[in-house]
Motif scaffolding. Structure first.
Motif, PDB file in Angstrom:
ATOM      1  N   ARG A 101      -1.749   4.627  -3.632  1.00 48.62           N
ATOM      2  CA  ARG A 101      -1.945   3.480  -4.530  1.00 48.62           C
ATOM      3  C   ARG A 101      -2.129   2.229  -3.667  1.00 48.62           C
ATOM      4  N   SER A 102      -3.333   1.663  -3.706  1.00 52.93           N
ATOM      5  CA  SER A 102      -3.694   0.480  -2.932  1.00 52.93           C
ATOM      6  C   SER A 102      -3.223  -0.776  -3.657  1.00 52.93           C
ATOM      7  N   ASP A 149      -7.941   0.953   3.832  1.00 53.81           N
ATOM      8  CA  ASP A 149      -7.126   2.154   3.627  1.00 53.81           C
ATOM      9  C   ASP A 149      -6.030   2.175   4.690  1.00 53.81           C
ATOM     10  N   PHE A 160       0.879  -1.172   0.000  1.00 54.09           N
ATOM     11  CA  PHE A 160       0.000   0.000   0.000  1.00 54.09           C
ATOM     12  C   PHE A 160       0.910   1.215   0.000  1.00 54.09           C
ATOM     13  N   THR A 211      -3.517   4.294   4.729  1.00 53.73           N
ATOM     14  CA  THR A 211      -2.807   5.578   4.690  1.00 53.73           C
ATOM     15  C   THR A 211      -2.431   6.062   6.080  1.00 53.73           C
ATOM     16  N   TYR A 270      -5.466  -6.670   0.083  1.00 52.32           N
ATOM     17  CA  TYR A 270      -6.053  -5.829   1.137  1.00 52.32           C
ATOM     18  C   TYR A 270      -6.898  -4.714   0.530  1.00 52.32           C
ATOM     19  N   SER A 271      -8.147  -4.600   0.999  1.00 55.33           N
ATOM     20  CA  SER A 271      -9.078  -3.628   0.426  1.00 55.33           C
ATOM     21  C   SER A 271      -9.307  -2.415   1.315  1.00 55.33           C
ATOM     22  N   TYR A 289       5.865   2.774   1.168  1.00 52.91           N
ATOM     23  CA  TYR A 289       4.778   1.801   1.127  1.00 52.91           C
ATOM     24  C   TYR A 289       4.813   0.943   2.376  1.00 52.91           C
TER      25      TYR A 289
END
Length: 470
Positions: free
Chosen positions: A394-395, A368, A285, A370, A365-366, A358
């Motif tokens: 960018r996931s 967030d 991520f 961040t 993984y869906s 990252y």
């Protein structure tokens, strides 16, 4: 004159094409995306003029890569740049363990663990050029430098076991952060291999960046292809082998599942089964930041380091890697952060700098991540959020959309399981052969794996050349 078609213009596809073109093979490269580069692209992700590497950032294996060395890429604009400190690993007390290109300087900084560090990594670092000739090739081949390879034997051990030879928490944490690049649980056999190779490469070549961004690697490889009469077509997805022009050889810079899809029923059943069983690892991520004044690290060394392992103790890193490999999101994920602008100021604009980071997250993984990522950085750099002027996220799904080889956000194109650490993408004497005459796979799913060294493509091209000669 023989002809070859390469599907995919990542660093491996381009390295394969460049190798073939320099050997007199007529090459056509076909890329689905609008731009070449795959994992070695650079974009203005946050603010105009700020250059962010989309994926691959620092390049320990590239300066000494056999795939790149003979191509004269410097004639096409490729230039390496080194930071003052290669790697930093900050701690909660405001100190940090650091890795320099010089093993002596690194050992001095590690104090009482310095001698153990030199015992573990010294010999393989001194002989890394010879060692690389073996570890960057399929292990099914006879070693060219068996003594150097034997000295590298500890790489077969789990990280949790090998780290015991380092007598201080700081040295263990520094090695653990480097070993975490493999996205593997520390209890797994062969999980030390990436950490040992990256450490020894650091003490031989450093961890440089490409001046102007990792795109410079791809652009230089493409220039070699064109210089020798090759063609590169972009914006052209390939769905079946039947769409390709006639050629003596086809190389696929694709993940194994995509090879099955494109080849259809032409793959031998045993190969198709192996490719379908190929395992992908945890995801990434990524958060790119535009930071005014740079990251306000508590320890000064991290402010001078090109790469920072943003995690805590060895035990914390081990727990985080164990969780993501079990499909659970850790509260404190391992974060890899790069400050390429320290070696390459051309990426910044005034006092606003691009920061690349990252977190390791579970496969697919869906959520967030961040804030979890930023919390980790703020832990060692209080006040970071106040300096952020722009960000780009960018996931794992975003990574897969950016590059379909990154299935579930797996940016290293394959889990480093014990079997796949030795044999990938399947058990075979020639891992680049698909079982279809004239069709080869050359992605990071083949030996030696991830990175912008181009060696997977080069090795596949060597297999093609042997086939053409036969």
């Amino acid at each position: 004159m023989s002809d070859a078609v390469v599907v995919g213009a990542g660093p491996n596809g381009l390295a394969a094409a460049a190798r073939l073109a320099t050997q007199g093979v007529g090459v056509t490269v076909i890329e689905a995306a609008a731009t070449i580069g795959g994992g070695a692209r650079t974009s203005e992700l946050t603010l105009p003029g700020l250059l962010h590497d989309d994926c691959s950032a620092s390049h320990p294996f590239a300066p000494g890569s056999q795939a790149l060395a003979a191509l004269g890429l410097e004639r096409h604009g490729l230039e390496w740049a080194w930071p003052e400190i290669e790697v930093s690993h900050p701690f909660d007390d405001g100190s940090a363990a650091v890795m320099h290109r010089s093993i002596e300087q690194t050992a001095t900084g590690l104090g009482s663990a310095g001698a153990a560090w030199k015992r573990l990594f010294g010999s393989s670092s001194r002989h890394f050029d010879a060692l690389a000739e073996d570890i960057m090739r399929p292990l099914a081949h006879l070693p060219r430098h068996p003594l150097a390879l034997a000295r590298f034997g500890p790489a077969a051990a789990p990280v949790s076991l090998l780290a015991r030879s380092l007598p201080t928490p700081q040295a263990r944490a520094l090695f653990g952060g480097t070993a975490a690049h493999s996205f593997s649980p520390f209890s797994r056999p062969f999980s030390s291999a990436a950490g040992m190779a990256l450490t020894c490469a650091c003490h031989r070549n450093g961890w440089p960046v490409a001046r102007g961004g990792s795109q410079a690697i791809s652009d230089a490889l493409a220039a070699v292809v064109r210089e020798h009469g090759g063609r590169i077509e972009t914006g052209r997805p390939v769905r079946t082998l039947d769409e390709l022009p006639a050629a003596d050889a086809v190389l696929l810079d694709l993940a194994p599942a995509a090879v099955v899809e494109i080849a259809g029923g032409r793959l031998p059943s045993r190969v198709a089964r192996a490719y379908r069983r190929y395992k992908h690892g945890p995801g990434a991520f990524k958060v790119d930041l535009a930071v005014e004044g740079g990251v306000p690290w508590t320890d000064p060394a991290s402010g001078r380091a090109g790469t920072v392992h943003v995690t805590g103790s060895f035990e914390e890193t081990a727990a985080s890697e164990r969780e993501v490999n079990r499909g659970r999101m850790p509260e404190r994920p391992f974060v890899l952060l790069c400050q390429q602008y320290l070696a390459d100021p051309s990426r910044s604009r005034g006092d606003v700098h691009p920061v690349w980071a990252y977190a390791h997250v579970p496969h697919g993984y869906s959520g967030d991540a961040t804030e979890a990522l930023l919390d980790q950085v703020e832990r060692f750099a209080p006040g970071l959020r106040d300096r952020i002027v722009a960000r780009h996220v960018r996931s794992p799904a975003g990574f897969e959309s950016y590059n379909p080889n990154y299935v579930g956000g797996d940016i290293i194109t394959g889990a480093n399981t014990p079997l796949q650490s030795v044999f990938r993408p399947r058990v075979a004497l020639d891992p680049y052969a698909t079982g279809i005459p004239g069709i080869f796979i050359c992605s990071a799913a083949t030996p030696p794996g991830a990175g912008a060294s181009g060696m997977s493509g080069y090795n596949a091209a060597q297999s093609v050349l042997r086939s053409l000669r036969a």
